[in-house]
Design a protein around this motif. Structure first.
Motif, PDB file in Angstrom:
ATOM      1  N   GLU A   1       7.531   6.179  -3.435  1.00  9.28           N
ATOM      2  CA  GLU A   1       7.572   7.385  -2.611  1.00  9.28           C
ATOM      3  C   GLU A   1       6.479   8.378  -2.981  1.00  9.28           C
ATOM      4  O   GLU A   1       5.835   8.965  -2.108  1.00  9.28           O
ATOM      5  CB  GLU A   1       8.943   8.054  -2.712  1.00  9.28           C
TER       6      GLU A   1
ATOM      7  N   VAL B   1       3.787   9.297  -0.168  1.00  7.96           N
ATOM      8  CA  VAL B   1       3.683  10.656   0.364  1.00  7.96           C
ATOM      9  C   VAL B   1       2.273  11.198   0.150  1.00  7.96           C
ATOM     10  O   VAL B   1       1.722  11.909   1.002  1.00  7.96           O
ATOM     11  CB  VAL B   1       4.739  11.573  -0.280  1.00  7.96           C
TER      12      VAL B   1
ATOM     13  N   ARG C   1      10.491   5.180   3.083  1.00  3.28           N
ATOM     14  CA  ARG C   1      10.758   4.307   1.940  1.00  3.28           C
ATOM     15  C   ARG C   1      11.351   2.996   2.448  1.00  3.28           C
ATOM     16  O   ARG C   1      12.372   2.998   3.149  1.00  3.28           O
ATOM     17  CB  ARG C   1      11.712   4.973   0.941  1.00  3.28           C
TER      18      ARG C   1
END
Length: 250
Positions: free
Chosen positions: A41, A45, A62
């Motif tokens: 993650e 991101v 995810r």
């Protein structure tokens, strides 16, 4: 000025780093709304933020490609955000921290987990995504193979042989829905994962290539964008080697 992927939504698995990240950034630069699908993650991101900083559109989801439930949840999230899916790049794999072992001795539970991601993952994601593509009038799927499919590479190579077979079989199964399925087979590519796996041995790999350098993630981008685009509207069931001349097939 319009771009090749304006109004297109493309999911890239394993896009938090390496070749997958290069695909995601390039697709966004050409107008696609990109879905960064990864288990990492933090890094995922970060890729989304970099794309947005460059003026592109992206979201992180995810995703565990070995899980039907996770793949279904991705489709639901993307449909809610962007309306549907036009393209899928099945790039996710266990690679950078891959164990070395023989097929005759590798721990069976590890082997099954490995294959569930590196081979079955492409099928899991395709099964989840194709109805959305069909509803939008068609689409394109690009699987990440490897020249390891043609070389002695243990269970890693075996998984890529499977990916090639999936590519050819699925191309026939979904062709009537105007969905194309192709694969890219990179040769030795200079990523963090390859540096972890090959180390100094990468220098020896280069000696066997027609072009005497390691590939870069950006070297794979052109083939990926072509296969996803309408320019490849009559190309399906193909495995395209982007490998500096490492392999020759007649």
């Amino acid at each position: 000025m319009s771009s090749r992927f304006d109004n297109k939504v493309v999911v890239v698995t394993g896009a938090a780093q390496g070749i997958g990240e290069a695909y995601a950034r390039a697709l966004a630069a050409e107008g696609a709304s990109v879905v960064v699908a990864d288990l990492n993650e933090g890094a995922g991101v970060g890729v989304v933020e970099a794309i947005e900083a460059d003026g592109g559109t992206a979201m992180f989801v995810r995703t565990d490609v070995s899980s039907h439930e996770s793949a279904t949840a991705l489709v639901e999230a993307v449909t809610a955000a962007y309306g549907g899916i036009d393209g899928l790049v099945n790039n996710a794999a266990i690679y950078g921290d891959m164990q070395f072992d023989l097929l005759i001795s590798v721990d069976w539970d590890y082997y099954r987990k490995f294959m569930s991601v590196n081979m079955d993952g492409a099928l899991v994601m395709t099964r989840a995504v194709y109805p959305s593509m069909q509803a939008r009038g068609g689409g394109s799927i690009v699987n990440q193979s490897s020249t390891a499919a043609y070389l002695y590479s243990g269970f890693y190579g075996l998984a890529k042989v499977g990916v090639n077979g999936l590519t050819q079989q699925l191309a026939h199964e979904v062709g009537g829905m105007e969905i194309r399925v192709n694969a890219i087979a990179p040769g030795p590519t200079d990523t963090a994962a390859t540096r972890t796996q090959a180390g100094d041995a990468a220098k020896d790999l280069v000696k066997g290539l027609a072009l005497k350098r390691m590939g870069q993630p950006e070297d794979m981008v052109g083939a990926c964008l072509f296969l996803l685009s309408d320019e490849a509207s009559w190309v399906t069931g193909q495995i395209i080697a982007v490998d500096g001349g490492q392999t020759f097939r007649s």
